[in-house]
Scaffold this active site. Structure first.
Site: not given
Lengths: 494, 126
Positions: A118, A202, A237, A293
């Site tokens: 990330k 973040e 999620h 993907r």
């Protein structure tokens, strides 16, 4: 087809069926690399060949690189399609395919690695000039520095695992006093789940829309943007309902996020299907991550853009060019997808396991069903509980919404609990109808799923009447309530 | 599966019905109902097809025990949360299916459990 005459499907459920059908239409033979449990599935029955790669535990089968490679080699496959989840974003798997001269239907191992980290992903995005969340992605991982950076960014701050994803290895820091313990906790979870305790920080954006852009790099390196999807309806999620396009975006915002996604993919020299995820908050987009993907929700993009992404993936892997013309790729109408899970919505989504009963899918114009299992198949607890997807298309979002509700109401799935009532409730919610929902929708409105409703007299009589009809055997029509009280013998073996 | 017609107040309902997994399943008027075959009680949406004996609270899937909310000898009511477990990234509250007293507690916080493991035994009242 030249380079690919046989393709191995390294996945299961409805996506395995999707890939097999695409291959059938392209004249490619298929071999399904499956676990023991998935002998009972539609994919198993329609594949040209099947190869058992291990026991039902995902780690023994679908997550086992060696078993998958062995299966592909033993069956003489030229290519492997990894589907989504499992090994689809595993760079080692992509490399193993390369090493064994098997075409991997997806981007290069390098791309997978780049976006899997990330921190390196964010660096690339910043260089590409795309909007990112203010934060800290430095090499200095000392607690002192990290806590200082939390202070600089300003709470609330989210600490995320660099090697992570899917909501794990993340902690939100609301007060600077909690920074140290939150960072420690995230590192612990990260090392356990991903083998690395590297983290980045973040600014935490609360209550944003999840907007993602479908990109596709063809064999020549040309990157297409196939526009955005709205995926804010998520539970822990895990997406539940997705749409194409996002009707609350203006044309300018659509162009902006589309261009940003395209730039990111071009900067990485991306090949094949990929999705660039953003948060959209207060009119601003913030890059989240790139999924290297095919995604579960790809059908909504296909229906609105008039493309076949799975065939495009296979053609691209085979070095063939696509029929797409950038000028002609324009959205038409609106598509919505609902994921069908066999779970109990009145028990906070507790998975329902056992034999699937009769299923009736109400086919019709603009209705698409991606189904993995049929009556008699044993649904187990080894994998997630999604058995099918219902996708609808219509000329506008309000019409697509009506069509989805009608379609779901007509779906018959017996034997196991399903989330159909849950989906119907969400589709009726004013925030969903308005299109103003954010990723907080489920936790705000349905934190524990649905509340059970008391059975009413009408339904009780209905069940009693049907009970009676079945016992008597002959009747196929009866008036409600017209049943004989007293013991009724069950018809044996019905 | 059978397709049937039920007359209700002058109009006709088309219904589908099937007996499977120990329950009667019916689809009518846009929704699915089910009830266990052995019991006369009908509940919309609920159909505990892997029927637990009264007082037996078992794990319906493999997972981890997060919290134990009861102790041996404790009086509990139907619907009280006895154990919280985690499976597939989600939390499930396992509740008592009867009023009674906790007779046995077979797990502790942190335990990994397999499908079907009997977690709590409640001695039903009366």
């Amino acid at each position: 087809m030249d380079k690919i005459s046989k393709l191995a499907v390294a996945n299961r459920g409805e996506v395995a069926v999707r890939i097999i059908r695409a291959c059938q239409e392209l004249g490619i033979e298929t071999v399904l690399l499956h676990s023991e449990a998935d002998r009972e599935s539609i994919a198993f029955r329609i594949a040209d060949e099947t190869y058992c790669i291990g026991s039902s535990e995902a780690s023994e089968s679908y997550l086992n690189i060696a078993s998958n490679i062995q299966g592909a080699l033993a069956s003489g496959a030229d290519a492997i399609h990894p589907g989504f989840g499992f090994l689809s974003e595993n760079a080692d798997f992509a490399r193993a395919c390369e090493d064994h001269r098997i075409l991997f239907v997806g981007p290069s191992a390098q791309c997978i690695e780049l976006f899997g980290d990330k921190i390196s992903a964010k660096k690339l995005v910043i260089e590409a000039g795309a909007p990112t969340v203010p934060g800290y992605e430095g090499q200095d991982q000392s607690m002192q520095t990290l806590v200082a950076e939390v202070g600089k960014i300003g709470c609330p701050v989210i600490v995320k695992a660099a090697a992570g994803g899917g909501g794990r290895g993340m902690r939100v820091i609301h007060q600077i006093e909690d920074a140290e313990s939150a960072i420690e906790s995230a590192k612990r979870e990260s090392i356990g789940a991903f083998g690395s305790d590297k983290v980045f920080l973040e600014k935490y954006i609360d209550g944003a829309k999840h907007i993602e852009v479908q990109i596709f790099g063809d064999q020549s390196g040309r990157v297409f943007s196939l526009l955005e999807r709205e995926c804010s309806i998520q539970r822990r999620h895990q997406k539940v309902i997705e749409e194409a396009v996002c009707t609350t975006l203006s044309e300018e915002q659509r162009r902006e996020v589309s261009a940003a996604a395209q730039k990111i993919a071009e900067a990485a020299d991306y090949r094949g299907a990929g999705t660039v995820e953003f948060l959209f908050h207060d009119g601003q987009f913030y890059f989240m991550e790139v999924n290297t993907r095919l995604q579960v929700e790809h059908p909504v993009t296909e229906m609105v853009m008039g493309v076949d992404l799975v065939k495009a993936q296979i053609l691209t892997a085979a070095g063939r060019s696509l029929l797409w013309d950038s000028e002609e790729l324009r959205p038409n109408g609106h598509a919505i997808e609902c994921r069908i899970y066999v779970e109990d919505p009145y028990k906070n989504g507790l998975p329902s396991i056992g034999q699937l009963g009769a299923c009736l899918w109400p086919y019709g114009p603009g209705r698409r069903f991606e189904i993995g299992f049929e009556e008699g198949d044993e649904i187990t607890s080894f994998y997630d509980s999604m058995i099918a997807k219902v996708v609808v298309w219509d000329e506008s979002r309000p019409r697509a919404l009506i069509k989805m509700k009608k379609t779901l109401e007509e779906c018959v799935i017996f034997g196991l609990q399903t989330n159909l009532p849950y989906l119907l409730k969400i589709l009726d919610h004013p925030e969903f109808v308005d299109g103003t929902m954010t990723t907080k929708f489920v936790e705000t409105h349905y934190p524990t799923g649905l509340q059970e409703e008391p059975i009413d007299q009408h339904d009780k009589e209905l069940m009693d009447t049907i009970d009676q009809m079945i016992s008597e055997g002959g009747a196929s029509s009866m008036t409600l309530g017209q049943h004989v009280s007293g013991p009724s013998p069950w018809m044996a073996g019905w | 599966m059978k397709q049937m017609k039920i007359e209700v107040g002058g109009s006709e309902l088309k219904v589908f019905a099937q007996k499977i997994n120990g329950a009667l399943w019916v689809h009518s008027e846009g929704r699915t109902l089910n009830r266990p075959l052995t019991s006369g009680k009908s509940r919309r949406g609920r159909g505990q097809v892997s029927s637990d004996l009264p007082g037996h609270i078992s794990a319906l899937m493999p997972g981890k025990i997060l919290k134990v909310n009861c102790s041996v000898g404790q009086k509990v009511n139907s619907g009280d949360t006895l154990v919280v477990m985690e499976a597939m990234k989600m939390e499930y509250s396992l509740k008592s299916n009867c009023d009674g007293t906790v007779r046995a507690l077979n797990v502790a916080e942190g335990d990994q459990v397999t499908v079907g493991k009997l977690l709590v035994e409640v001695e039903p009242d009366g």
